[in-house]
Design a protein around this motif. Structure first.
Motif, PDB file in Angstrom:
ATOM      1  N   LEU A  75      -4.172 -37.383  21.639  1.00  0.00           N
ATOM      2  CA  LEU A  75      -4.226 -38.714  21.422  1.00  0.00           C
ATOM      3  C   LEU A  75      -5.595 -39.237  21.126  1.00  0.00           C
ATOM      4  O   LEU A  75      -5.993 -40.569  20.701  1.00  0.00           O
ATOM      5  CB  LEU A  75      -3.548 -39.572  22.536  1.00  0.00           C
ATOM      6  N   GLY A  76      -6.502 -38.363  21.194  1.00  0.00           N
ATOM      7  CA  GLY A  76      -8.113 -38.448  20.833  1.00  0.00           C
ATOM      8  C   GLY A  76      -8.769 -39.158  21.821  1.00  0.00           C
ATOM      9  O   GLY A  76      -9.754 -39.751  21.502  1.00  0.00           O
ATOM     10  N   CYS A  77      -8.326 -39.272  23.102  1.00  0.00           N
ATOM     11  CA  CYS A  77      -8.977 -39.812  24.219  1.00  0.00           C
ATOM     12  C   CYS A  77     -10.399 -39.250  24.562  1.00  0.00           C
ATOM     13  O   CYS A  77     -10.748 -38.157  24.145  1.00  0.00           O
ATOM     14  CB  CYS A  77      -8.093 -40.111  25.538  1.00  0.00           C
ATOM     15  N   SER A  78     -11.267 -40.164  25.014  1.00  0.00           N
ATOM     16  CA  SER A  78     -12.572 -39.574  25.517  1.00  0.00           C
ATOM     17  C   SER A  78     -13.144 -40.305  26.492  1.00  0.00           C
ATOM     18  O   SER A  78     -12.583 -41.513  26.726  1.00  0.00           O
ATOM     19  CB  SER A  78     -13.712 -39.724  24.377  1.00  0.00           C
ATOM     20  N   GLY A  79     -14.163 -39.870  27.278  1.00  0.00           N
ATOM     21  CA  GLY A  79     -14.536 -40.476  28.531  1.00  0.00           C
ATOM     22  C   GLY A  79     -13.635 -40.434  29.484  1.00  0.00           C
ATOM     23  O   GLY A  79     -13.811 -39.481  30.476  1.00  0.00           O
ATOM     24  N   PHE A  80     -12.491 -41.161  29.876  1.00  0.00           N
ATOM     25  CA  PHE A  80     -11.641 -41.213  30.910  1.00  0.00           C
ATOM     26  C   PHE A  80     -10.380 -41.808  30.479  1.00  0.00           C
ATOM     27  O   PHE A  80     -10.192 -42.551  29.532  1.00  0.00           O
ATOM     28  CB  PHE A  80     -12.144 -41.960  32.149  1.00  0.00           C
ATOM     29  N   SER A  81      -9.105 -41.127  30.997  1.00  0.00           N
ATOM     30  CA  SER A  81      -7.941 -41.815  30.757  1.00  0.00           C
ATOM     31  C   SER A  81      -7.079 -41.375  32.075  1.00  0.00           C
ATOM     32  O   SER A  81      -7.403 -40.432  32.628  1.00  0.00           O
ATOM     33  CB  SER A  81      -7.133 -41.353  29.409  1.00  0.00           C
ATOM     34  N   ARG A  82      -5.865 -41.725  32.000  1.00  0.00           N
ATOM     35  CA  ARG A  82      -4.815 -41.221  32.913  1.00  0.00           C
ATOM     36  C   ARG A  82      -3.560 -41.080  32.292  1.00  0.00           C
ATOM     37  O   ARG A  82      -3.040 -41.854  31.468  1.00  0.00           O
ATOM     38  CB  ARG A  82      -4.715 -42.182  33.947  1.00  0.00           C
ATOM     39  N   VAL A  83      -3.027 -39.848  32.466  1.00  0.00           N
ATOM     40  CA  VAL A  83      -1.717 -39.302  31.892  1.00  0.00           C
ATOM     41  C   VAL A  83      -0.487 -39.365  33.066  1.00  0.00           C
ATOM     42  O   VAL A  83      -0.823 -38.874  34.078  1.00  0.00           O
ATOM     43  CB  VAL A  83      -1.819 -37.843  31.272  1.00  0.00           C
ATOM     44  N   ASP A  84       0.582 -40.183  32.644  1.00  0.00           N
ATOM     45  CA  ASP A  84       1.621 -40.377  33.443  1.00  0.00           C
ATOM     46  C   ASP A  84       2.700 -39.549  33.159  1.00  0.00           C
ATOM     47  O   ASP A  84       3.094 -39.431  31.657  1.00  0.00           O
ATOM     48  CB  ASP A  84       2.005 -41.764  33.374  1.00  0.00           C
ATOM     49  N   LEU A  85       3.580 -38.773  33.927  1.00  0.00           N
ATOM     50  CA  LEU A  85       4.373 -37.859  33.538  1.00  0.00           C
ATOM     51  C   LEU A  85       5.513 -37.514  34.637  1.00  0.00           C
ATOM     52  O   LEU A  85       4.862 -38.215  35.876  1.00  0.00           O
ATOM     53  CB  LEU A  85       3.633 -36.543  33.235  1.00  0.00           C
TER      54      LEU A  85
ATOM     55  N   MET B   4     -18.223 -42.787  40.647  1.00  0.00           N
ATOM     56  CA  MET B   4     -17.284 -42.540  39.530  1.00  0.00           C
ATOM     57  C   MET B   4     -17.701 -43.602  38.393  1.00  0.00           C
ATOM     58  O   MET B   4     -17.401 -43.308  37.147  1.00  0.00           O
ATOM     59  CB  MET B   4     -15.832 -42.951  39.978  1.00  0.00           C
ATOM     60  N   VAL B   5     -17.897 -45.188  38.752  1.00  0.00           N
ATOM     61  CA  VAL B   5     -18.281 -46.014  37.819  1.00  0.00           C
ATOM     62  C   VAL B   5     -19.790 -45.505  37.115  1.00  0.00           C
ATOM     63  O   VAL B   5     -19.815 -45.554  35.733  1.00  0.00           O
ATOM     64  CB  VAL B   5     -18.623 -47.255  38.496  1.00  0.00           C
ATOM     65  N   GLU B   6     -20.657 -44.723  37.669  1.00  0.00           N
ATOM     66  CA  GLU B   6     -21.912 -44.357  37.164  1.00  0.00           C
ATOM     67  C   GLU B   6     -21.506 -43.615  35.938  1.00  0.00           C
ATOM     68  O   GLU B   6     -22.163 -43.374  35.054  1.00  0.00           O
ATOM     69  CB  GLU B   6     -22.798 -43.968  38.171  1.00  0.00           C
ATOM     70  N   ARG B   7     -20.664 -42.404  36.294  1.00  0.00           N
ATOM     71  CA  ARG B   7     -20.110 -41.446  35.360  1.00  0.00           C
ATOM     72  C   ARG B   7     -19.319 -42.270  34.315  1.00  0.00           C
ATOM     73  O   ARG B   7     -19.564 -41.398  32.999  1.00  0.00           O
ATOM     74  CB  ARG B   7     -19.178 -40.542  36.316  1.00  0.00           C
ATOM     75  N   ILE B   8     -18.579 -43.074  34.354  1.00  0.00           N
ATOM     76  CA  ILE B   8     -17.976 -43.540  33.298  1.00  0.00           C
ATOM     77  C   ILE B   8     -18.742 -44.302  32.262  1.00  0.00           C
ATOM     78  O   ILE B   8     -18.829 -44.071  31.165  1.00  0.00           O
ATOM     79  CB  ILE B   8     -16.851 -44.619  33.976  1.00  0.00           C
ATOM     80  N   LEU B   9     -19.705 -44.721  32.881  1.00  0.00           N
ATOM     81  CA  LEU B   9     -20.813 -45.607  32.296  1.00  0.00           C
ATOM     82  C   LEU B   9     -21.627 -44.528  31.437  1.00  0.00           C
ATOM     83  O   LEU B   9     -21.809 -45.005  30.189  1.00  0.00           O
ATOM     84  CB  LEU B   9     -21.693 -46.243  33.279  1.00  0.00           C
ATOM     85  N   SER B  10     -22.100 -43.432  32.031  1.00  0.00           N
ATOM     86  CA  SER B  10     -22.998 -42.647  31.372  1.00  0.00           C
ATOM     87  C   SER B  10     -22.007 -41.885  30.091  1.00  0.00           C
ATOM     88  O   SER B  10     -22.651 -41.270  29.366  1.00  0.00           O
ATOM     89  CB  SER B  10     -23.442 -41.367  32.485  1.00  0.00           C
ATOM     90  N   LEU B  11     -20.823 -41.870  30.353  1.00  0.00           N
ATOM     91  CA  LEU B  11     -19.933 -41.164  29.214  1.00  0.00           C
ATOM     92  C   LEU B  11     -19.828 -42.394  28.015  1.00  0.00           C
ATOM     93  O   LEU B  11     -19.056 -41.829  26.960  1.00  0.00           O
ATOM     94  CB  LEU B  11     -18.744 -41.176  29.691  1.00  0.00           C
ATOM     95  N   ALA B  12     -20.317 -43.469  28.224  1.00  0.00           N
ATOM     96  CA  ALA B  12     -20.132 -44.716  27.146  1.00  0.00           C
ATOM     97  C   ALA B  12     -20.486 -44.104  25.710  1.00  0.00           C
ATOM     98  O   ALA B  12     -21.655 -43.546  25.628  1.00  0.00           O
ATOM     99  CB  ALA B  12     -20.592 -45.854  27.492  1.00  0.00           C
TER     100      ALA B  12
END
Ligand SMILES: Nc1ncnc2c1ncn2[C@@H]1O[C@H](COP(=O)(O)OP(=O)(O)O)[C@@H](O)[C@H]1O
Ligand SMILES: [Mg+2]
Length: 305
Positions: free
Chosen positions: A248-258, A296-304
């Motif tokens: 699906l072309g995600c990047s940075g972060f996402s969550r997969v439900d299954l 976690m927030v810092e990591r997500i921010l650095s991936l922007a």
């Protein structure tokens, strides 16, 4: 850094977004960033221009905030933002499109049929219900194509229940998915920087479905992280989840439900912007990996991007 925190929005998940945003806001403060909280509204663009942030932290869920609308504006304004880009957001927000893409990538997702309001209203699509039920089987799940937090999700156990379940799903948007009901363990795989975090298992307390209340009322569901799985099972779950995230072309972060069925995982959806509330699964997975909320927030921010 100057961080514009986008939270609230106008979707049915507004309350969830405000809770995600409040936690993120606190963490950004602890990290020493200058934060301006912005809600979606007519002043959005002018306020973004006035503040001129180094980065936007998108803590919005549902249509408009998670479907690429806001991301496209941020890209036009040249403001880097957290989470996936426009195209990935659009793919993830449309469950039917996401399922086509996952299936085309050879990934397991339950059989489904999509109905649009227009086809039902203008083309007599209701006449195809028996074919749909035959193809998917019963029980099946009716859900809005573009919604989250289990809103509008209904299990259909008899063909007569189909029209009302579909109408309820369509009250959240212009198309709905009918999907084969899968019996199994409900798992969520969080992906951060293209790497999987420990798998979360969600066990709803008194309901067949992992519904809105179970998800957001503390004590409504219990969670295990890392989920107790055989090594080979966990490896397969992680493999398909990461492949779905990539398809699906995600990047940075996402969550997969299954759902992990007896014969293996079945992918339900990918959340482009997973919840960050006290009971949300993504922060729990990060925590289990030794990454606390602030880190976690810092990591997500650095991936922007
Ligand atoms: N095909 C399915 N089989 C069994 N349960 C399902 C199925 N689809 C959805 N559910 C239940 O409904 C919940 C919400 O569905 P999901 O597709 O993840 O949408 P969202 O989280 O965006 O509302 C799932 O977490 C699961 O408990
Ligand atoms: Mg879900």
């Amino acid at each position: 850094m100057k961080v514009a925190l986008l939270q609230g929005g106008r979707s049915h998940e507004r309350a969830v977004s405000l809770r995600s945003g409040a936690r993120v806001n606190e963490a950004l403060g602890e990290l020493g960033h200058t934060v301006e909280s912005l809600d979606l509204g007519p002043e959005l663009v002018s306020r973004l221009r006035d503040f001129s942030p180094d980065v936007a932290f998108v803590a919005l869920h549902g249509p408009e905030g998670e479907d690429g609308t806001v991301q496209a504006l941020l890209e036009l304004l040249g403001i880097p933002h957290t989470g996936p880009g426009v195209s990935a957001c659009r793919r993830c927000m449309d469950k039917s499109l996401a399922k086509y893409l996952m299936r085309e990538a050879g990934l397991p997702t339950p059989d489904w049929v999509t109905y649009s309001e227009q086809a039902l209203r203008d083309f007599g699509a209701a006449e195809t219900f028996p074919v749909a039920v035959e193809r998917i089987g019963l029980p099946l799940v009716a859900k809005p194509a573009a919604q989250g937090s289990s809103l509008g999700v209904n299990v259909v156990t008899a063909a007569e229940e189909l029209p009302s379940a579909l109408i309820s799903a369509l009250s959240y948007g212009s198309s709905a998915v009918l999907e084969a009901w899968v019996s199994g363990r409900e798992l969520a795989v969080s992906v951060l920087a293209d790497r999987v975090l420990p798998i979360v298992e969600a066990v709803p307390k008194d309901s067949n479905t992992f519904d809105f209340e179970a998800r957001y009322e503390i004590g409504g569901a219990s969670f295990t992280c890392p989920a107790e799985l055989e090594q080979s099972e966990a490896a397969e779950v992680n493999r398909v989840a990461l492949a779905a995230y990539r398809a699906l072309g995600c990047s940075g972060f996402s969550r997969v439900d299954l759902i992990l069925a007896a014969d293996g995982p079945q992918l339900l959806e990918v959340n482009a912007i997973p919840g960050m509330t006290e009971t949300s699964l993504f922060p729990q997975a990060a925590e289990a990996a030794g990454i606390d909320f602030v880190a976690m927030v810092e990591r997500i921010l650095s991936l922007a991007a």
